[in-house]
Design a protein around this motif. Sequence first.
Motif, short mmCIF file in Angstrom:
data_model
loop_
_atom_site.label_atom_id
_atom_site.label_comp_id
_atom_site.label_asym_id
_atom_site.label_seq_id
_atom_site.Cartn_x
_atom_site.Cartn_y
_atom_site.Cartn_z
N THR A 41 1.62 12.93 -44.31
CA THR A 41 1.63 11.47 -44.30
C THR A 41 1.09 10.93 -42.98
O THR A 41 0.32 9.96 -42.96
N GLU A 42 1.48 11.56 -41.88
CA GLU A 42 1.00 11.13 -40.56
C GLU A 42 -0.52 11.25 -40.47
O GLU A 42 -1.20 10.36 -39.94
N ASN A 45 -2.21 8.57 -42.95
CA ASN A 45 -1.99 7.15 -42.58
C ASN A 45 -2.76 6.75 -41.32
O ASN A 45 -2.98 5.57 -41.08
N ASN A 46 -3.16 7.72 -40.50
CA ASN A 46 -3.95 7.42 -39.30
C ASN A 46 -5.06 8.45 -39.21
O ASN A 46 -5.20 9.17 -38.21
N TYR A 353 -4.64 9.46 -52.32
CA TYR A 353 -5.95 9.12 -51.79
C TYR A 353 -7.03 10.01 -52.38
O TYR A 353 -6.80 11.19 -52.66
#
Length: 368
Positions: A41-42, A45-46, A353
């Motif tokens: 997720t980290e 998300n970036n 995604y």
Amino acid sequence: MKLFRILLKPKGIIKDIPSSDTIFGAICWGIYIIYGEKRLTEILNNFDGSDKKFIPSSAFPLLKSENRFIHCLPKPIIPDLKIEEMEEIAKKLKSTIIQKAEVKIEEENSLQYSKRYVISQYKSFNKVKYFSESLFTRLIKGEKLNQFYQEYLEEKSKIIQNDILLTSEEFNQIPRKKILELRISVRNKIDRLSFATVPGGEVYYEREIYFDCEIFYLYFFLLTEDINFFIPIFRWLSDTGIGGDRTVGRGHYDILEKEIKEFSLPNVNNSNIFISLSKYLPADNEIDWQSEKNYYQLIPCQPRLDTMFFKGGEFIKKRITYLKEGSILQATQKKEYYGRLYPSAKFQNYTIYQCGFTIPVFIKMEEL
């Protein structure tokens, strides 16, 4: 970031050659399984700011010759030869073509015969999907397509398996010319909720790829700052497979650790026109859409969720239109990679995604 070549040695039948979005999804699941959901997720998300970001190309054929590997790259999507260019080739090669003719050709008919021959042979040449790296390098440095076609007619280059254009020297180094075969298999329909065959035992037909495991390999490029982060993921993928129908033995590969090596793509330094090596979703303001040097092919896709991990609910993602590998595009500025992640589905509390990043190969366009 550094560019690495990842070699895939197929263990058996494959359904398709994996595309960049399939490879991206497989690596994401590897991060999830090995490093945990929070880490994945980290990264997602970036993505652009993460030191663990990774940009895959699609997979391409890799042929094992007598003493080396021959890398194949996608044939660029460029305009077909014009009739005038074919006529010029026919004039240059007239004597050679007439000598090869199986019937006697009168002199007054020789040029017309040569033209018909050049035009008739173009169909097989135009169907080629991949160029060997040596031919691809010449093309991106500005050699014209008509030069490649003329060499093909002169038998200085040859086509293997209807898909791959090699130099004659490379062709002669391949021990066996039949390296793969497309077959149609009969399959039973499965109810995706109960995972049982549907009532009535309905069947369907599916194309599969059979190949010579000693000659035909695959590879893809991975652009990353930390290749060691992905080594455990490649080990896991060697056990689980990549792509569809893994549970019935399709899409399984040995990812050879010792063959993971840095790779330098051929590039033209002073150009911002590139060939895409991945299925590509352009981000805003990346491409000069007014340029007359853009040549691309659209691929409509309706991706599915990976049912090995997601159970129940909807299996279909949003419809997406990609630009195909080999597309030629004029960028507004030169970058290490292009594209974006696309939120293609929601599942429970997850955003799913779809990868639209591409690795570029910059080219000289004026002469194409």
